[in-house]
Scaffold this motif. Structure first.
Motif, PDB file in Angstrom:
ATOM      1  N   PHE A   2     -40.340  55.727  -3.475  1.00  0.00           N
ATOM      2  CA  PHE A   2     -41.273  54.700  -3.963  1.00  0.00           C
ATOM      3  C   PHE A   2     -42.278  54.485  -2.844  1.00  0.00           C
ATOM      4  O   PHE A   2     -41.981  53.848  -1.841  1.00  0.00           O
ATOM      5  CB  PHE A   2     -40.480  53.437  -4.285  1.00  0.00           C
ATOM      6  N   LEU A   3     -43.482  55.050  -2.999  1.00  0.00           N
ATOM      7  CA  LEU A   3     -44.435  55.127  -1.907  1.00  0.00           C
ATOM      8  C   LEU A   3     -45.666  54.295  -2.183  1.00  0.00           C
ATOM      9  O   LEU A   3     -46.116  54.181  -3.328  1.00  0.00           O
ATOM     10  CB  LEU A   3     -44.882  56.576  -1.690  1.00  0.00           C
TER      11      LEU A   3
ATOM     12  N   GLN B 195     -49.354  58.024  -9.446  1.00  0.00           N
ATOM     13  CA  GLN B 195     -48.820  59.358  -9.668  1.00  0.00           C
ATOM     14  C   GLN B 195     -47.307  59.316  -9.581  1.00  0.00           C
ATOM     15  O   GLN B 195     -46.728  58.511  -8.854  1.00  0.00           O
ATOM     16  CB  GLN B 195     -49.348  60.368  -8.635  1.00  0.00           C
ATOM     17  N   SER B 196     -46.663  60.209 -10.335  1.00  0.00           N
ATOM     18  CA  SER B 196     -45.220  60.330 -10.284  1.00  0.00           C
ATOM     19  C   SER B 196     -44.846  61.775 -10.554  1.00  0.00           C
ATOM     20  O   SER B 196     -45.456  62.434 -11.399  1.00  0.00           O
ATOM     21  CB  SER B 196     -44.567  59.407 -11.325  1.00  0.00           C
TER      22      SER B 196
ATOM     23  N   ASP C  82     -45.176  51.351 -14.116  1.00  0.00           N
ATOM     24  CA  ASP C  82     -44.124  52.149 -14.748  1.00  0.00           C
ATOM     25  C   ASP C  82     -43.291  52.810 -13.664  1.00  0.00           C
ATOM     26  O   ASP C  82     -43.842  53.361 -12.702  1.00  0.00           O
ATOM     27  CB  ASP C  82     -44.715  53.238 -15.655  1.00  0.00           C
ATOM     28  N   LEU C  83     -41.981  52.775 -13.799  1.00  0.00           N
ATOM     29  CA  LEU C  83     -41.078  53.399 -12.833  1.00  0.00           C
ATOM     30  C   LEU C  83     -39.793  53.797 -13.550  1.00  0.00           C
ATOM     31  O   LEU C  83     -39.119  52.947 -14.131  1.00  0.00           O
ATOM     32  CB  LEU C  83     -40.754  52.425 -11.688  1.00  0.00           C
ATOM     33  N   VAL C  84     -39.472  55.092 -13.506  1.00  0.00           N
ATOM     34  CA  VAL C  84     -38.255  55.588 -14.143  1.00  0.00           C
ATOM     35  C   VAL C  84     -37.452  56.370 -13.108  1.00  0.00           C
ATOM     36  O   VAL C  84     -37.962  57.308 -12.493  1.00  0.00           O
ATOM     37  CB  VAL C  84     -38.575  56.491 -15.355  1.00  0.00           C
TER      38      VAL C  84
ATOM     39  N   VAL D  83     -40.948  61.310  -6.655  1.00  0.00           N
ATOM     40  CA  VAL D  83     -41.593  60.153  -6.037  1.00  0.00           C
ATOM     41  C   VAL D  83     -42.516  59.492  -7.050  1.00  0.00           C
ATOM     42  O   VAL D  83     -43.049  60.140  -7.953  1.00  0.00           O
ATOM     43  CB  VAL D  83     -42.394  60.521  -4.775  1.00  0.00           C
ATOM     44  N   THR D  84     -42.679  58.189  -6.886  1.00  0.00           N
ATOM     45  CA  THR D  84     -43.696  57.438  -7.603  1.00  0.00           C
ATOM     46  C   THR D  84     -44.592  56.789  -6.560  1.00  0.00           C
ATOM     47  O   THR D  84     -44.096  56.149  -5.629  1.00  0.00           O
ATOM     48  CB  THR D  84     -43.079  56.360  -8.514  1.00  0.00           C
TER      49      THR D  84
END
Length: 325
Positions: free
Chosen positions: A35-36, A210-211, A24-26, A200-201
């Protein structure tokens, strides 16, 4: 407002290798989103899916509300991509390469281009075959930052740049966001992320673990303190912002949130400090301490040899979205 990047339950396999496992990325409009993840976590594979260079096996992927696989050409006119390892056409000059990249998008601010060439100290008249890795990186950065785009996708963009040029890059990203752009920044340089990113995600083994904001993920900015004192110090673990206090060969070692450093030093000083080391965290240390070590050969970071999208001629910093498939 709708997210610029909206990814849910993204899955991607290469044969038996599960590269992305329900990611998941928003990314919201106007933010710099970090983005780590360690090498092999799946960052570059995810970015290739976002760019329409790879097709998702499952899940939902939207950029500006559109599917990047089906609408890659139109989306690439609205975004610019800078990879971490830029390959260029050796017979072109740097300036010609920048203009070519910009033509794929359909827009280039010539005044902005000239300004960026000066700021990045890049000679555009030289053939790209004579460029160092850092100068090749500058070509992609100038081409992206001089374009009139709404989204910058930056995958380890400062690879090969010296510290001075890294500062120039940070200034340029801040200016781009002030002008209305949104940024997805994949980086392993925590200081860069801390300076630039709103949220950050963190990705590990193809999953987001984690985000949030850096304030919410405070362990990202904890420094490690190693100290030797003439008198024994007790009760450090009771101080706000101090964590993981332990003894190692006569030294006291702990981690501390940056805002708590001053209070920690005040506590240590009366006990006679003989030796003191304060070390900011590396991304590798964060993953060892907070997420466990990634196993050897972890999926994700680079598509296996022969997988589609594994390599791209000239690094194609964006708009050369597939001419055909």
């Amino acid at each position: 407002m709708n997210p610029v990047i909206d990814v849910h339950d993204l899955t991607k396999r290469f044969g038996r290798v599960l590269a992305l496992d329900g990611l998941d990325l928003v990314v919201e409009p106007g933010e710099v989103h970090g983005f780590l993840g360690p090498n092999g976590a799946g960052k570059s594979t995810a970015i290739r899916v976002l760019l329409g260079l790879l097709r998702a096996d499952a899940g939902s992927v939207r950029i500006f509300g559109a599917d990047p696989w089906d609408q890659a050409v139109s989306l690439h006119r609205r975004l610019a991509y800078v990879p971490g390892d830029v390959n260029l056409w050796p017979k072109l000059t740097g300036g010609e390469a920048i203009d070519l990249f910009a033509s794929l998008r359909g827009s280039l601010d010539q005044r902005r281009k000239a300004e960026l060439l000066e700021r990045f100290d890049l000679d555009p008249s030289r053939r790209t075959r004579t460029y160092s890795k850092g100068n090749r990186q500058k070509v992609a950065l100038v081409a992206a930052l001089a374009s009139d785009v709404e989204l910058l996708v930056l995958d380890e963009p400062t690879s090969g740049l010296d510290p001075l040029m890294e500062l120039v890059f940070q200034e340029c990203v801040t200016e781009a966001v002030a002008a209305g752009a949104t940024v997805l920044l994949s980086s392993h340089i925590l200081a860069e992320v801390e300076k630039l990113c709103d949220r950050v995600t963190i990705i590990r083994q193809g999953r987001d673990v984690q985000s949030g904001t850096l304030a919410e993920l405070r362990h990202l900015t904890r420094s490690t303190v190693s100290v030797v004192t003439t008198q024994e110090v007790t009760g450090l673990d009771l101080l706000d912002g101090v964590h993981e206090v332990r003894q190692e060969g006569g030294r006291t070692v702990l981690t501390v949130d940056d805002p708590a450093l001053s209070a920690l030093m005040s506590r240590l000083a009366p006990h006679g400090i003989e030796s003191l080391q304060v070390t900011p965290p590396t991304l590798e240390e964060l993953f060892v301490h907070h997420y466990g070590t990634a196993p050897s050969g972890a999926p994700g970071g680079t598509a296996p040899s022969g997988a589609p999208g594994g390599t791209r001629a000239a690094g194609v910093p964006d708009g050369a979205a597939r001419g055909a498939r």
